[in-house]
Structure formats: structure tokens, C-alpha cells
Design a protein around this motif. Sequence first.
Motif, short mmCIF file in Angstrom:
data_model
loop_
_atom_site.label_atom_id
_atom_site.label_comp_id
_atom_site.label_asym_id
_atom_site.label_seq_id
_atom_site.Cartn_x
_atom_site.Cartn_y
_atom_site.Cartn_z
N GLY A 241 0.89 -1.12 0.00
CA GLY A 241 -0.09 0.03 -0.09
C GLY A 241 0.90 1.18 -0.01
N ALA A 242 1.86 1.35 0.61
CA ALA A 242 2.97 2.20 0.82
C ALA A 242 3.32 2.58 -0.69
CB ALA A 242 4.15 2.16 1.58
N ARG A 243 3.59 1.68 -1.41
CA ARG A 243 4.06 1.85 -2.95
C ARG A 243 3.11 2.58 -3.73
NH1 ARG A 243 6.43 -3.28 -1.81
NH2 ARG A 243 4.92 -4.36 -3.07
N VAL A 244 1.95 2.11 -3.54
CA VAL A 244 0.68 2.33 -4.27
C VAL A 244 0.66 4.13 -3.95
CG1 VAL A 244 -1.80 2.75 -4.45
CG2 VAL A 244 -0.42 0.43 -4.37
N LEU A 245 0.78 4.51 -2.43
CA LEU A 245 0.57 6.04 -2.24
C LEU A 245 1.51 6.75 -2.71
CD1 LEU A 245 -0.66 5.31 1.54
CD2 LEU A 245 -1.98 5.93 -0.69
N VAL A 246 2.77 6.29 -2.76
CA VAL A 246 3.91 6.99 -3.35
C VAL A 246 3.79 7.27 -4.78
CG1 VAL A 246 6.35 6.61 -4.41
CG2 VAL A 246 5.84 6.14 -1.93
N VAL A 247 3.01 6.40 -5.63
CA VAL A 247 2.62 6.67 -7.06
C VAL A 247 1.49 7.78 -6.91
CG1 VAL A 247 1.65 5.80 -9.15
CG2 VAL A 247 3.31 4.35 -8.02
N ALA A 248 0.80 7.89 -6.10
CA ALA A 248 -0.48 8.63 -6.06
C ALA A 248 0.09 9.92 -5.82
CB ALA A 248 -1.45 8.30 -4.92
N VAL A 249 1.07 10.22 -4.83
CA VAL A 249 1.42 11.45 -4.59
C VAL A 249 2.36 11.89 -5.35
CG1 VAL A 249 0.92 11.17 -1.94
CG2 VAL A 249 3.16 10.68 -2.90
N LEU A 250 3.21 11.19 -6.29
CA LEU A 250 3.99 11.47 -7.52
C LEU A 250 3.06 12.22 -8.42
CD1 LEU A 250 6.71 10.99 -8.76
CD2 LEU A 250 5.87 9.08 -9.86
N GLY A 251 1.83 11.68 -8.61
CA GLY A 251 0.79 12.55 -9.55
C GLY A 251 0.50 13.70 -9.00
N ILE A 252 0.24 13.77 -7.94
CA ILE A 252 -0.07 15.07 -7.17
C ILE A 252 1.07 15.94 -7.35
CG2 ILE A 252 -0.49 16.33 -5.16
CD1 ILE A 252 -2.15 13.94 -4.16
N GLY A 253 2.36 15.54 -7.23
CA GLY A 253 3.57 16.59 -7.28
C GLY A 253 3.57 16.81 -8.99
N MET A 254 3.17 16.24 -9.83
CA MET A 254 3.35 16.62 -11.48
C MET A 254 2.47 17.69 -11.57
SD MET A 254 4.04 13.43 -13.53
CE MET A 254 4.09 14.61 -15.04
N VAL A 255 1.22 17.78 -10.75
CA VAL A 255 0.28 18.92 -10.75
C VAL A 255 1.03 20.26 -10.29
CG1 VAL A 255 -1.84 19.81 -10.12
CG2 VAL A 255 -1.75 17.38 -10.54
N PHE A 256 1.73 20.15 -9.29
CA PHE A 256 2.37 21.12 -8.79
C PHE A 256 3.47 21.62 -9.77
CE2 PHE A 256 1.41 19.58 -4.31
CZ PHE A 256 0.49 20.67 -4.17
N GLY A 257 4.47 20.87 -10.22
CA GLY A 257 5.28 21.24 -10.87
C GLY A 257 4.85 21.70 -12.45
N GLY A 258 3.73 21.12 -12.87
CA GLY A 258 3.14 21.24 -14.14
C GLY A 258 2.45 22.62 -14.29
N MET A 259 1.77 22.92 -13.06
CA MET A 259 1.03 24.23 -13.22
C MET A 259 2.10 25.36 -13.07
SD MET A 259 -2.01 23.63 -13.38
CE MET A 259 -2.97 25.15 -12.62
N GLN A 260 3.08 25.13 -12.14
CA GLN A 260 4.10 26.32 -11.94
C GLN A 260 4.59 26.69 -13.44
OE1 GLN A 260 7.22 25.03 -9.46
NE2 GLN A 260 6.17 25.76 -7.60
N VAL A 261 5.04 25.72 -14.27
CA VAL A 261 5.70 26.26 -15.46
C VAL A 261 4.56 26.68 -16.58
CG1 VAL A 261 6.96 25.18 -17.58
CG2 VAL A 261 7.70 24.54 -15.29
N SER A 262 3.42 25.87 -16.41
CA SER A 262 2.37 26.25 -17.60
C SER A 262 2.01 27.43 -17.32
CB SER A 262 1.45 25.14 -17.38
OG SER A 262 1.93 24.08 -17.89
N LEU A 263 1.59 27.98 -16.07
CA LEU A 263 1.07 29.24 -15.74
C LEU A 263 2.11 30.51 -16.26
CD1 LEU A 263 -0.82 28.57 -12.39
CD2 LEU A 263 -1.78 29.10 -14.68
#
Length: 443
Positions: A241-263
Amino acid sequence: MESPATTKDTASRTQRPEGRPGYGQLLRTDGAWSFLLPGFLARQPYAMLTISIVLLVEHTTGSFGLAGAVSATAGIAMALLAPQSGKLADRFGQGAVLVPQVFLHALTIAALITVASTDAPLWSLFVAAVPAGATAPQISPMVRARWAARLQGSPLMTTAAAFESVTDEFTFVVGPVLATALCTGVHPAAGLIAEAAVSLVGGLIFAAQRRTQPASARAGDAPESARSDQARPQSALAVPGARVLVVAVLGIGMVFGGMQVSLTAFTESIGRPGINGLMYGAFAAGNMLAAVAVGAIRWKRGPQTRLLAGYPALVVAAALVAGTAQLDPWVLVLGALGTLTGLCIAPCMITSFTLIETLVPAGARTEAFTWLTGAIALGQATGSTVAGQLADRSGAGAGFLAPFAGTALALVVVLIFRKALHTPHSGLVAARGVGHRTTVTVD
């Protein structure tokens, strides 16, 4: 089982031994303000570093792709070295690690600014970004460790965790707005200069608060139970379950990084770079407001159910932003959709941190939290790189596809391996009031 002396000590620290734990009671903990205020100041640079690198490198090279890649390099170095910094702090003490670290970080930031502002080869930007990210002080975990040392098993520990989550969200409101305002209104390097200065001053003030610093392993005065746990190291990633959650928050991190550059790319494409900080601030403000609301709601469903319901909503919000950005939208429309995306992030992120606490053995929880925060940083780095490449090749609006792609792929993993998210315990932890949890039974 706690001894009477320990119970009495905990009660004296929290001012009230019984009753519903709350923020007011938490903030009356003996010594709390001595590390909360400098800790709040010292953690601001965490949200300023990557966006400041993006703005400086894009200004000097004219490439969002290169700027995102350099920023990602710093983010990856930060994610990989953060656990090592935490281990050193546990062993030698926070002050012994933090003081040389903030000075070293200031020097590496100065080197990065020098390389970016001269005609140095492009590869030297990546070389300079590695130590700049690797030396970034990890203040938030240190603050959490101080709460644990002060409370020692008190029910206020849950309230402290909720308080720190909201504080971290607020950091992502203030930091990017300040960095963008400095880079666009003062000088392209002003964001990084401020980041280094705040890290240095805030870090030294925080390190000076030795009375609230947790005992180091080297001091030899750690509790017997803690030494026993250290003698039997466990891997948090051994839990599926920890590995699944790492992937989940990895996706959330992509939102942070992607929004910064895209905006950043979007506001420059319409000739209004100065509003970038406001637009990202609206996105981060939605995130913070949702975090407060998540703690205020008394949930009847377990965290697994909430994550499986909330993550698809995040994917839909990211898809709306990506689709709208291709249509030459009004600033207000894109800003509103960005806020909606921010509102969808906090429930997923807080639920992930709640879940990992129930899935991972007590002896591996610190490592588990480090993996999640590292995954967010890694996702942020990946998102900024992908968004920058898309913006360079296909236009400013294309960068918003990165957050959508990252969350969509993560959702697929979460759904496929959703059974791994079920806790082995009979009860599940649910929120009860602001920052409270209670055990509930879920069919």
C-alpha cells in the motif's frame, strides 16, 4: 504503556490533560511558539526554490524546456538527499546538521545565479542545480519531529499533524507569489537571492531553539523503545500500500510542477507575466482552503474510500484545465479552473498521509512520510520538465497536459492496486472535527 511520570509530563506540556484536542490547546503546548515562528519563516524557501529557478533560467536562456529541466534537476536532488539529511539530524541533532547546511545552501545558490547570469555552458546549469537542491534545508520534517518530542504520545499528535499539513499548504500560497513578484518586478535573480537569505536567517534562528530540539541518537538519551526500533530497521516500501501511495502523491507532485511552468508560460504568452504569481497563488489557495475543510469535516467513510472518490475528481479537474488551455481562454476562467484543481488536491494528499500512517508499522513511519514528501518533490520536478518541453514545442497551453497525464496514470495504478490500500487493522482512522481522528468500522 506510559508511566505515571510520562503521563504527568505530557499533561503539563499540553496544558490540559483531557478533552477534545484542538488547535488552541495545541498552540498552548510548552515551547511551541519558540519553534513554530522560525519554522514557518525557514520553510518558505521550499516553495520558492523551483519556481525561482524556472523564472531565472527562462529569462537568461529563453527556453521553458531548459528552465523546467534545470528546476527538475534541483527537485530530484532535493528528493533523493532529503532522507539522508533526516537521518543525519536524527543521529547528530537538528542544529548540528542545519547550521552548516544553510550556509552551504546559500553558497550553492550563489553559484547557480552566477552560472545562469553568465555565458557559461548550458550543462553547467545542471551541475550547479544539483547541490542547490541537495542542500535545501528540510524544515517541515524537523518541525514535526519537535512536535513529537514535546507531545510524546499525546492525542494532540494528530492535531499537530493536521496543523502542519495546513501550514505546508499555506507555504505554497506565499512562496511562489513572493518569488514571482521578486523575479518579475525586481530582478530575475531576486527570487533565488531571497530564497537563500530566508533559508539562512530562518534556519539559523530555528536551529538556535535548542530547548525544543529532539534528543539525538548520538547523545545516548533516546528512550529504550526508540533504540529497540532502531535496532530492527524496517522498510516502509515493503508494504504494498505504501508503494501505491507513493505513485499517488507522485501524480500530485506533477500537478504542482506542471502548473508552475504552464502558468508561467501562459501568462508570458499573453503579455502579462506579472499575474503569474496571482494565478498560481489562486491555485495554491484552493489547495489550502480544502486542507482546512478536510480537517473540519467529520467523515463517515474511511480514507481508502475517500481517496478512491477524490482522485478521479482531481483527474477531471486537471483535464478541464488542460482542455480549456487549448482554447485561448480568459485569464479568469483559467484561474478559476486552477483554483478548482487546487481544491481537489488537498483531500487526496491529506488522505494519502492518513492512509500511510495506518498501513506502515510504527517503526517505519518516519521513513514512510519521507518517501511521500520525496515523491511529491520528484513529481514536481517531472511535471515541470514535461510541461516545459510541451510549452516549448506545442505552445503555452500544451504544458497543462502534464498535470492531467500524471494524475491519470497515477489513478490507473491506484485503481488496479486498490486492495493494497486496506489497512490490516479492524478499524479505520477517520477525521473528527478539525485535526481529530476516531476509529470507525467500514464494511
